[in-house]
Motif scaffolding. Structure first.
Motif, mmCIF file in Angstrom:
data_model
loop_
_atom_site.group_PDB
_atom_site.id
_atom_site.type_symbol
_atom_site.label_atom_id
_atom_site.label_comp_id
_atom_site.label_asym_id
_atom_site.label_seq_id
_atom_site.Cartn_x
_atom_site.Cartn_y
_atom_site.Cartn_z
ATOM 1 N N UNK A 104 114.362 68.294 61.675
ATOM 2 C CA UNK A 104 113.685 69.574 61.473
ATOM 3 C C UNK A 104 112.866 69.479 60.194
ATOM 4 N N UNK A 105 111.577 69.661 60.341
ATOM 5 C CA UNK A 105 110.691 69.539 59.183
ATOM 6 C C UNK A 105 110.757 70.818 58.357
ATOM 7 N N UNK A 140 107.029 77.535 64.377
ATOM 8 C CA UNK A 140 107.384 76.141 64.086
ATOM 9 C C UNK A 140 108.193 75.527 65.219
ATOM 10 N N UNK A 187 116.980 79.579 67.657
ATOM 11 C CA UNK A 187 117.046 78.555 66.610
ATOM 12 C C UNK A 187 117.933 79.086 65.489
ATOM 13 N N UNK A 244 105.795 74.565 68.041
ATOM 14 C CA UNK A 244 104.975 73.391 67.740
ATOM 15 C C UNK A 244 105.813 72.122 67.549
ATOM 16 N N UNK A 245 107.124 72.243 67.746
ATOM 17 C CA UNK A 245 107.951 71.033 67.676
ATOM 18 C C UNK A 245 108.267 70.552 66.269
ATOM 19 N N UNK A 246 107.951 71.360 65.248
ATOM 20 C CA UNK A 246 108.316 70.951 63.887
ATOM 21 C C UNK A 246 109.820 71.036 63.718
ATOM 22 N N UNK A 247 110.409 72.014 64.397
ATOM 23 C CA UNK A 247 111.865 72.125 64.428
ATOM 24 C C UNK A 247 112.265 72.218 65.900
ATOM 25 N N UNK A 248 113.451 71.721 66.213
ATOM 26 C CA UNK A 248 113.828 71.738 67.624
ATOM 27 C C UNK A 248 114.732 72.932 67.915
ATOM 28 N N UNK A 271 103.783 69.565 57.562
ATOM 29 C CA UNK A 271 103.363 70.501 58.599
ATOM 30 C C UNK A 271 101.979 70.172 59.113
ATOM 31 N N UNK A 273 99.026 76.649 59.178
ATOM 32 C CA UNK A 273 100.294 77.054 58.548
ATOM 33 C C UNK A 273 100.061 78.155 57.530
ATOM 34 N N UNK A 318 105.590 67.577 73.775
ATOM 35 C CA UNK A 318 105.107 68.058 72.486
ATOM 36 C C UNK A 318 103.703 67.551 72.161
ATOM 37 N N UNK A 353 106.360 61.525 66.523
ATOM 38 C CA UNK A 353 107.136 61.198 65.326
ATOM 39 C C UNK A 353 107.277 59.684 65.204
ATOM 40 N N UNK A 355 101.584 68.534 63.102
ATOM 41 C CA UNK A 355 101.043 69.411 64.127
ATOM 42 C C UNK A 355 99.766 68.824 64.715
ATOM 43 N N UNK A 356 99.529 67.575 64.418
ATOM 44 C CA UNK A 356 98.481 66.840 65.121
ATOM 45 C C UNK A 356 99.150 66.053 66.247
ATOM 46 N N UNK A 357 98.379 65.711 67.270
ATOM 47 C CA UNK A 357 99.007 65.036 68.412
ATOM 48 C C UNK A 357 99.384 63.581 68.126
ATOM 49 N N UNK A 369 100.308 69.599 71.277
ATOM 50 C CA UNK A 369 99.630 69.510 69.980
ATOM 51 C C UNK A 369 98.168 69.087 70.130
ATOM 52 N N UNK A 405 96.480 74.709 64.777
ATOM 53 C CA UNK A 405 97.503 75.448 64.027
ATOM 54 C C UNK A 405 97.122 75.580 62.565
ATOM 55 N N UNK A 407 119.816 77.938 61.804
ATOM 56 C CA UNK A 407 119.909 76.937 60.741
ATOM 57 C C UNK A 407 121.329 76.975 60.206
#
Lengths: 262, 288
Positions: free
Chosen positions: A259-260, B47, B11, B50-54, A105, B82, B71, A114, A109-111, B75, B80, B13
């Motif tokens: 998905x992280x 999340x 979203x 922030x693009x951690x999950x789509x 995480x 957590x 994204x 992936x 969440x840094x620019x 960012x 952010x 799961x």
């Protein structure tokens, strides 16, 4: 380069421990050689008459009485297994550890895209493997110089090259798997390396199982073949490189849309 | 332009629910509280943004950028924190803060120095030795040191002692005054009441209440539970009346003396007057 640097820094200690363990073991074997040489004629006879055991380790085709023959079996097995385990652990941890350690995480969440994360981690994995092999080769070179013996350096380098490629292959496959798991998978990595090693033993023993050499990465690291051919068996190297690429591509495809987990 | 704008954001799961057709807009420069019980979808929303999950379906824009296709741009402009933050083992606090700045290709040494000072962070310590609260403080520095336009904080105060919480909100208020939008999730109503201009309440993956905090504060409801025969159902200000055999519960908003008079006339064995839970306040507010 920021992630690459961070990866190398994090793996520094592990790299040093693995390289020195493998390097020193190889060196010890080489240093024992002069004492064993005089006894080698007898040893050679014993080893060459042990049936399947002899075949499994390729000792039927190698002359234990020469340093290169001795090196190919002893050094080869140490570097083969040790290097394969290191590559497997490094490869399978590369992407997975961020989720396992719950640091994903923070990083994601840094620019940085992936794809960039994947690339830098892949490059750092391969860099670590190259560094490990360089250190082991240095240990080996120093030990050979110390015992003041003649050795065919071209073959030595080819053997080391073969193991480098083997480690790339295993690391590539494990890297791909790494993208799919988010908790510990070290066991899977070591398992793959061990199974490949075992498959090669089987392929060495039985003529019928020779086809397995196309599957196992150890197929092209056989010291006897390398010394005999003065080169690597490309028919085994190429499938290996294909497996590696499949692993890497799968890693990219999966991880760039994964998905992280929190 | 809004800092955050979602359009039917969903979203899921597998088969389990995350968020369902979420509609949320946060104005630029707002101090926004995002409230809801555990598992309501607060973290899932954040999340996804922030693009951690789509997202499964729907879309959202953060600072005018699409959360899927732009994204990285998002960012770069967002900070952010957590809810549970962890750093790679073996690193020192100052390495983590530097690493975060390096990942942004920014030199934030001055700002991070000030923040560490204010939050009382020992930058020479190893992150492995930090408590939850101290890890959180390091996370706060990483989230704020690059002076983002939008700060997204997921349950930021958990683990912080009251003094630190105050310092933390002071820092947030300063950033807000400088123009940053603050969006934070919490399940503590008082936090939201005292700091936010606007609040939204999320439950079961949907926004159920969305309003300015001033309006929400006008609700001075009490939760009343009585055991015995309650005969006061027609009392003014009663809502959410539930009768379960011998016991009755309801929310009361109105003249407290009238309530006590009514209760005094009833044959009761027990009475309990408490602050309603967060959810009840919101439900009450909206039904009233």
């Amino acid at each position: 380069m920021v992630i690459f640097r961070q990866e190398i820094r994090q793996q520094r200690l592990s790299l040093i421990i693995w390289s020195l363990s493998i390097g020193l073991l190889v060196a010890v074997c080489v240093l024992m050689y002069p004492d064993m040489k005089s006894e080698m004629d007898g040893v050679n006879d014993i080893f060459s008459s042990m049936g399947n055991f002899t075949a499994a380790f390729g000792m039927d085709q190698l002359n234990f009485g020469t340093l290169i023959g001795f090196y190919a079996v002893e050094g080869g097995n140490i570097l083969g297994i040790g290097g394969a385990f290191f590559a497997a652990i490094t490869g399978i941890s590369a992407l997975m550890k961020e989720e396992r350690d719950r640091t994903a995480e923070f990083l994601m969440t840094h620019p940085v895209s992936r794809r960039r994360v994947i690339t830098e981690k892949l490059v750092s994995t391969f860099t670590l493997i190259i560094l490990l092999n360089a250190i082991v080769l240095a240990c080996s070179w120093i030990s050979v110089v110390m015992i003041n013996e003649e050795i065919e350096w071209k073959e030595v380098l080819l053997i080391h090259l073969a193991f480098l490629i083997l480690q790339f292959e295993i690391a590539g496959i494990c890297f791909g798997i790494s993208a799919f798991i988010s908790r510990s998978g070290i066991g899977i990595g070591i398992g793959i390396a061990a199974v490949m090693y075992f498959i090669n033993l089987v392929a060495n023993i039985s003529e019928d199982a020779k086809v397995l050499k196309y599957i196992t990465a150890f197929g092209y690291t056989e010291g006897a073949d390398i010394i005999h051919d003065h080169g690597l068996k490309m028919e085994y190297v190429i499938p290996g490189m294909v497996f590696m690429l499949i692993g890497i591509v799968a890693g990219y495809v999966k991880y760039s849309r994964k998905d992280i987990r929190a | 332009m809004n800092a955050i704008e979602t359009d039917k954001l969903t979203k899921t799961y597998g088969s389990s629910r995350g968020i369902t057709e979420l509609e949320l807009s946060v104005a630029k420069g707002d101090f926004f509280g995002f409230i809801g019980p555990n598992g309501a979808g607060k973290s899932t929303t954040i999340r996804t943004l922030l693009g951690l999950i789509s997202p499964t379906s729907g879309s959202a824009k953060v600072l005018g950028c699409d959360i899927v296709s732009q994204k990285n741009e998002i960012l770069g402009r967002v900070g952010y924190l957590p809810s549970e933050i962890n750093f790679a083992s073996g690193m020192k606090v100052k390495d983590v803060i530097k690493y975060s700045a390096d990942l942004r290709h920014k030199n934030c040494r001055e700002k991070s120095g000030v923040l560490c000072e204010r939050l009382g962070i020992d930058t020479g310590k190893k992150v492995d030795d930090l408590s939850l609260g101290n890890r959180k403080k390091v996370g706060i520095v990483c989230a704020i040191q690059h002076e983002p336009e939008l700060l997204i904080l997921d349950e930021p105060t958990s683990g912080l002692d009251p003094l630190m919480q105050r310092e933390f909100f002071d820092i947030l208020t300063e950033q807000n005054k400088k123009g940053a939008t603050i969006f934070f999730s919490s399940h503590i109503l008082s936090e939201v009441q005292s700091h936010c201009n606007t609040a939204a309440f999320i439950r079961d993956g949907r926004i159920i209440v969305y309003d300015s905090v001033c309006k929400l504060e006008e609700t001075g409801a009490k939760k009343v539970e009585v055991v015995g025969t309650f005969e006061g159902g027609d009392l003014k200000g009663i809502s959410d009346l539930k009768n379960d055999g011998n016991s009755t519960s309801f929310l009361f908003k109105g003249d407290i003396r009238e309530l006590l008079k009514t209760l005094a006339d009833c044959k009761l064995q027990n009475v309990n007057i408490t602050e309603p839970t967060l959810e009840e306040i919101f439900m009450n507010y909206y039904e009233a």
